[in-house]
Scaffold this active site. Structure first.
Site, PDB file in Angstrom:
ATOM      1  N   GLU A 248      -4.032   1.999  -5.017  1.00 41.36           N
ATOM      2  CA  GLU A 248      -4.308   3.083  -3.872  1.00 41.36           C
ATOM      3  C   GLU A 248      -5.123   4.121  -4.374  1.00 41.36           C
ATOM      4  OE1 GLU A 248      -1.475   1.540  -4.687  1.00 41.36           O
ATOM      5  OE2 GLU A 248      -1.393   0.128  -2.791  1.00 41.36           O
TER       6      GLU A 248
ATOM      7  N   HIS B 150       8.849  -0.351   2.411  1.00 37.75           N
ATOM      8  CA  HIS B 150       8.193  -0.740   3.375  1.00 37.75           C
ATOM      9  C   HIS B 150       8.301  -0.133   4.749  1.00 37.75           C
ATOM     10  CE1 HIS B 150       7.974  -3.987   0.527  1.00 37.75           C
ATOM     11  NE2 HIS B 150       6.732  -4.263   0.715  1.00 37.75           N
TER      12      HIS B 150
END
Length: 337
Positions: free
Chosen positions: A60, A129
């Site tokens: 990321e 998540h």
């Protein structure tokens, strides 16, 4: 017009912008051949080729750094972080580089990048998540933070974000992706009601950033919400019978201060609802904003209904975030104040 889910509306927004502007490109984790873990980018690589829609490593920090460089050189990248929980390795790039680039360069460079990220719970994704990190980014000057609650807004806001000359964090509520969320229920088995009947224009349109929407008019109480919690608030207000006005903020930064203050000054009461953790959550900023501008109009203390101050619980996530029962209790408490 066409009937679209939020996934389809987001896909349509990127499709429109890829066709409209050759400087727009889409990349991220599994967004190309696979079409995204939630299928938001399905078919785009086949339509526009793998130089404009392409997969990237699970890195990321690299994703954000590459996007910033692209933006500085005139492109308009739309980068997907597969889950909002994964965004932390890229946090420094976003807040230290993207957010400050225009100021640091005295306007010579900017970062017209859009960072898409599915956020929030409701799919039993566990601690890595299901998080709601929007409050971290609303603290940072130079970043716009957007959270839609329905397919029409999702497409219009995403197009507006892509066309914006500054970095935009675009958080997408996972519970709203594939069908209408039935906010009347607290349990996961009862949260979907089939396919939505949301009419969305096929072509280009925008929903302006920084403008809230009144999704329910009322005179007794103002409820401030965004994302999935808009639907929960609607369900709770209907169950209590209170004449509540509900504002869908849509954009958290910049937030529509004018709409908020106008509503609270008229109703005299304010309830704030969000899924994220209570302490340091965006609701605290909203509470301060209302207190500073509407104190003499308030007839009861401002109340927040939020997620708990705990690590995100996997097995008990439906007890973690506010459901209609907790929001209804909050409505009654504010009305009794």
């Amino acid at each position: 017009m066409a009937t679209m889910t939020m996934v389809q509306a987001l896909n349509s927004a990127m499709d429109v912008m890829l066709a409209r502007d050759p400087d727009v490109l889409v990349f991220g984790e599994d967004v190309g051949f696979f079409g995204g873990v939630f299928r938001c980018t399905e078919g785009l690589q086949q339509r526009y080729g793998d130089t404009r829609v392409f997969d990237a490593p699970i890195a990321e920090g690299g994703l954000m750094g590459v996007a910033i460089g692209m933006g500085a050189y005139g492109l308009r990248p739309v980068v997907e972080c597969q889950f909002a929980d994964y965004i932390y390795p890229g946090f420094d790039q976003i807040v230290s580089e993207a957010a400050r680039l225009r100021y640091r360069s005295a306007g010579d460079f900017n970062a017209p990048i859009t960072i898409r990220a599915p956020y929030g719970g409701g799919i039993f994704g566990g601690q890595t998540h299901s998080q709601s990190p929007e409050g971290l980014f609303t603290h940072v000057c130079g970043i716009k933070t957007v959270i839609p609650s329905n397919p029409y807004d999702a497409k219009g806001l995403l197009i507006a974000a892509i066309e914006d000359d500054d970095p935009v964090l675009f958080f997408e509520p996972k519970r709203l992706y594939s069908g209408p969320f039935d906010g009347h229920h607290d349990r996961p088995v009862q949260t979907w009601a089939g396919h939505p009947a949301a009419e969305v224009p096929i072509d280009h349109y925008t929903v302006p950033l920084g403008k809230a929407a009144t999704v329910r008019q009322g005179e007794d109480l103002t409820i401030l919400a965004y994302g999935t919690m808009v639907h929960v608030a609607l369900a709770a207000a209907g169950e209590t019978g209170v004449d509540a006005e509900i504002l869908d903020l849509r954009t958290l930064l910049p937030v529509d201060i004018k709409a908020i203050t106008a509503s609270v000054r008229r109703t005299g009461r304010c309830l704030i609802v969000h899924e994220a953790t209570r302490t340091g959550g965006y609701g605290a900023e909203l509470s301060a904003l209302v207190q500073e501008r509407c104190f003499h109009h308030l007839e009861a203390p401002i109340l927040r209904v939020t997620g708990w101050d705990t690590p995100y619980p996997h097995a008990f996530e439906w007890h973690y975030f506010p459901g209609p029962r907790r929001v209804a209790e909050g409505i009654r408490q504010v009305m009794a104040g």
